[in-house]
Design a protein around this motif. Sequence first.
Motif, PDB file in Angstrom:
ATOM      1  N   ALA A 284      72.613  63.156  46.576  1.00 38.08           N
ATOM      2  CA  ALA A 284      73.486  63.309  45.409  1.00 38.08           C
ATOM      3  C   ALA A 284      74.777  64.001  45.828  1.00 38.08           C
ATOM      4  N   PHE A 285      75.888  63.393  45.465  1.00 40.81           N
ATOM      5  CA  PHE A 285      77.179  64.058  45.550  1.00 40.81           C
ATOM      6  C   PHE A 285      77.421  64.755  44.218  1.00 40.81           C
ATOM      7  N   ILE A 286      77.794  66.009  44.273  1.00 41.18           N
ATOM      8  CA  ILE A 286      78.182  66.737  43.064  1.00 41.18           C
ATOM      9  C   ILE A 286      79.693  66.891  43.148  1.00 41.18           C
ATOM     10  N   LEU A 296      80.521  65.726  37.974  1.00 39.64           N
ATOM     11  CA  LEU A 296      79.931  64.395  38.025  1.00 39.64           C
ATOM     12  C   LEU A 296      78.932  64.364  39.162  1.00 39.64           C
ATOM     13  N   ILE A 297      77.727  63.934  38.887  1.00 43.97           N
ATOM     14  CA  ILE A 297      76.722  63.748  39.932  1.00 43.97           C
ATOM     15  C   ILE A 297      76.661  62.258  40.240  1.00 43.97           C
ATOM     16  N   VAL A 298      76.888  61.908  41.507  1.00 46.50           N
ATOM     17  CA  VAL A 298      76.896  60.504  41.934  1.00 46.50           C
ATOM     18  C   VAL A 298      75.731  60.285  42.892  1.00 46.50           C
ATOM     19  N   SER A 299      74.869  59.309  42.574  1.00 46.90           N
ATOM     20  CA  SER A 299      73.683  59.076  43.396  1.00 46.90           C
ATOM     21  C   SER A 299      73.332  57.585  43.363  1.00 46.90           C
ATOM     22  N   ASP A 300      72.992  56.980  44.497  1.00 46.23           N
ATOM     23  CA  ASP A 300      72.847  57.546  45.825  1.00 46.23           C
ATOM     24  C   ASP A 300      73.946  56.963  46.700  1.00 46.23           C
ATOM     25  N   ALA A 301      74.628  57.800  47.444  1.00 45.68           N
ATOM     26  CA  ALA A 301      75.776  57.359  48.222  1.00 45.68           C
ATOM     27  C   ALA A 301      75.604  57.584  49.712  1.00 45.68           C
ATOM     28  N   ALA A 302      74.388  57.949  50.162  1.00 45.25           N
ATOM     29  CA  ALA A 302      74.261  58.293  51.577  1.00 45.25           C
ATOM     30  C   ALA A 302      72.925  57.938  52.215  1.00 45.25           C
ATOM     31  N   ILE A 303      71.896  57.625  51.440  1.00 45.64           N
ATOM     32  CA  ILE A 303      70.572  57.399  52.043  1.00 45.64           C
ATOM     33  C   ILE A 303      70.044  55.999  51.742  1.00 45.64           C
ATOM     34  N   ASN A 304      69.888  55.670  50.464  1.00 46.24           N
ATOM     35  CA  ASN A 304      69.279  54.400  50.077  1.00 46.24           C
ATOM     36  C   ASN A 304      70.338  53.297  50.043  1.00 46.24           C
ATOM     37  N   ILE A 305      70.248  52.363  50.965  1.00 46.56           N
ATOM     38  CA  ILE A 305      71.299  51.365  51.142  1.00 46.56           C
ATOM     39  C   ILE A 305      71.340  50.392  49.967  1.00 46.56           C
ATOM     40  N   SER A 306      70.224  49.771  49.661  1.00 48.26           N
ATOM     41  CA  SER A 306      70.155  48.810  48.561  1.00 48.26           C
ATOM     42  C   SER A 306      68.854  49.049  47.811  1.00 48.26           C
ATOM     43  N   PRO A 307      68.814  50.083  46.996  1.00 49.05           N
ATOM     44  CA  PRO A 307      67.543  50.511  46.401  1.00 49.05           C
ATOM     45  C   PRO A 307      66.983  49.495  45.403  1.00 49.05           C
ATOM     46  N   SER A 308      65.675  49.397  45.409  1.00 51.08           N
ATOM     47  CA  SER A 308      64.969  48.572  44.432  1.00 51.08           C
ATOM     48  C   SER A 308      64.912  49.297  43.096  1.00 51.08           C
ATOM     49  N   LEU A 309      64.449  48.599  42.057  1.00 53.03           N
ATOM     50  CA  LEU A 309      64.295  49.252  40.760  1.00 53.03           C
ATOM     51  C   LEU A 309      63.352  50.436  40.867  1.00 53.03           C
ATOM     52  N   GLU A 310      62.252  50.270  41.589  1.00 54.77           N
ATOM     53  CA  GLU A 310      61.300  51.364  41.752  1.00 54.77           C
ATOM     54  C   GLU A 310      61.957  52.575  42.403  1.00 54.77           C
ATOM     55  N   GLU A 311      62.780  52.320  43.408  1.00 53.47           N
ATOM     56  CA  GLU A 311      63.472  53.428  44.084  1.00 53.47           C
ATOM     57  C   GLU A 311      64.535  54.046  43.175  1.00 53.47           C
ATOM     58  N   LYS A 312      65.179  53.236  42.358  1.00 49.10           N
ATOM     59  CA  LYS A 312      66.193  53.770  41.437  1.00 49.10           C
ATOM     60  C   LYS A 312      65.570  54.684  40.378  1.00 49.10           C
ATOM     61  N   ILE A 313      64.313  54.450  40.065  1.00 47.78           N
ATOM     62  CA  ILE A 313      63.625  55.353  39.130  1.00 47.78           C
ATOM     63  C   ILE A 313      63.602  56.765  39.712  1.00 47.78           C
ATOM     64  N   ASP A 314      63.212  56.885  40.976  1.00 50.79           N
ATOM     65  CA  ASP A 314      63.171  58.199  41.624  1.00 50.79           C
ATOM     66  C   ASP A 314      64.575  58.777  41.781  1.00 50.79           C
ATOM     67  N   ILE A 315      65.526  57.929  42.150  1.00 48.75           N
ATOM     68  CA  ILE A 315      66.912  58.394  42.305  1.00 48.75           C
ATOM     69  C   ILE A 315      67.421  58.972  40.986  1.00 48.75           C
ATOM     70  N   THR A 316      67.141  58.273  39.900  1.00 48.80           N
ATOM     71  CA  THR A 316      67.595  58.714  38.576  1.00 48.80           C
ATOM     72  C   THR A 316      66.905  60.007  38.149  1.00 48.80           C
ATOM     73  N   GLN A 317      65.590  60.073  38.347  1.00 50.04           N
ATOM     74  CA  GLN A 317      64.863  61.275  37.952  1.00 50.04           C
ATOM     75  C   GLN A 317      65.323  62.493  38.745  1.00 50.04           C
ATOM     76  N   SER A 318      65.537  62.320  40.044  1.00 49.46           N
ATOM     77  CA  SER A 318      66.001  63.455  40.861  1.00 49.46           C
ATOM     78  C   SER A 318      67.383  63.908  40.437  1.00 49.46           C
ATOM     79  N   ALA A 319      68.260  62.967  40.103  1.00 49.21           N
ATOM     80  CA  ALA A 319      69.608  63.332  39.664  1.00 49.21           C
ATOM     81  C   ALA A 319      69.556  64.082  38.335  1.00 49.21           C
ATOM     82  N   ILE A 320      68.667  63.676  37.437  1.00 47.20           N
ATOM     83  CA  ILE A 320      68.503  64.392  36.169  1.00 47.20           C
ATOM     84  C   ILE A 320      68.015  65.821  36.434  1.00 47.20           C
TER      85      ILE A 320
END
Length: 472
Positions: A284-286, A296-320
């Motif tokens: 997450a970039f803050i 503004l929290i921007v995620s994901d800009a450095a680890i997950n190249i092309s995240p799946s929906l399942e991976e975006k669930i975790d990305i979203t929850q962690s950003a929250i």
Amino acid sequence: MIRENKLFDELTVGDSASVKRVCTANDLFVFAHASGNLNPLHLPEDEHHNGKANGETAEPVAPSMWVGALISSVLGNILPGAGTLYKTQTFRFVDRVHVGDELTVTVTVSEKRANNTVVLDTVITGRGGDVVADGVAEVLAPTRKVAIDDDRLPDLLIRRHQHFDRYLDACAGMPSAATAVVAPEDPASLGGALLAAKRNLIVPILIGSAEAIKAVAKKHGEDLTGIEIIDVANHDAAAAKAVEMARADQVQAIMKGHLHTDQLLRHVVKRDGGLRTGRRLSHAFIMDVPGLDHVLIVSDAAINISPSLEEKIDITQSAIDLGRSLGIGQPKVGVLSAVETVNPAIPSTLDAAALSKMADRGQITGGLVDGPLAMDNAIDLQAAQTKGITSLVAGRADVLIVPNLEAGNMLAKELAFIAHAEAAGVVLGAAVPIILTSRADGEKARLASCAIAALYKAWQVGGRSMIAEAAE
């Protein structure tokens, strides 16, 4: 507002006009730029204010000539108005003005003289009606009728990063976190770690080539007295050691030094001996963007190249979760795409719609999630209203979930290098926060990354936001 001026013959002794004005920190910065007066007594957050002791900063005093200049806003805009020219102005400064003070600025016609000259009594009062400054203005009245628009000036952007300042302030009373600094073998990474140590944000444990670390410190005049150094053969071994110490609870955070991110994360995500938590790792970039009233929290800009929906669930929850740790009670999450309507030909719109519905059903918790949203209607309320979007998130997003790493990285870099944002970075989803700093990061960004990691860890452990508590 359109204002029409008054000519000499239209003025009468006793005519009066007033405006109200609140002194802001930005006013002091703008005046310092315009006047060249850099007296630290007049600058917010300056270390050299008189009265600073034991870490307490004295409140800045507004320059007296800034206070006096407010008279011009009445003379030039209202009475007599556009076309007025000064001849003389006297001032008596009775009291001081500070940020947050509301002032009333009043001018009253006291005399009309030959040659189009008008004399006005001028007074500035504070909230209680006490006089702050008074004097007499002698002006030349306008010679032709003019109407002006108060809103015709372009906006000014003040490049301040006040949100990061709040995070640093919130960490002031917290214990410093033991932090494994992996391969701090260049000036940027070593300097960032030592700077954070000086601010009592971390207790650094330097892991890498002791010879290289000491050589960099010597060359750049850094003092390593009292700093623990663990000498290891190479970067891979340094990363492994940092993860081992985190698993043993010897450190509460890890900071990336002069090695590739994937070289560090390879050890973090190991099934045996890593720092997995069951949630996908994400970055997450803050972003502290000048002129924006929240980060503004921007995620994901450095680890997950092309995240799946399942991976975006975790990305979203962690950003929250990160947003909540930073004092945002219910983060508003905008899931970005190129458009704000669901289009089966654009996969990111389908993912965005799914994430939004999953939040509605309680599969993602703690925040409001809406998408797809384009960048404009995610952060600009007028853009959202123009497109007829009815949403609690549109135009108000605290968190931006990007479709892929390319989009996120470009967005973060544009905010940093075009909008002049400061960008702190952390990795989420591991057992401990991982602080990522860049060689391009400034001092504020490095410190903020450490502060954010500490605030996030405190939220993980205690379930409470130190920022929210500080505001109560």
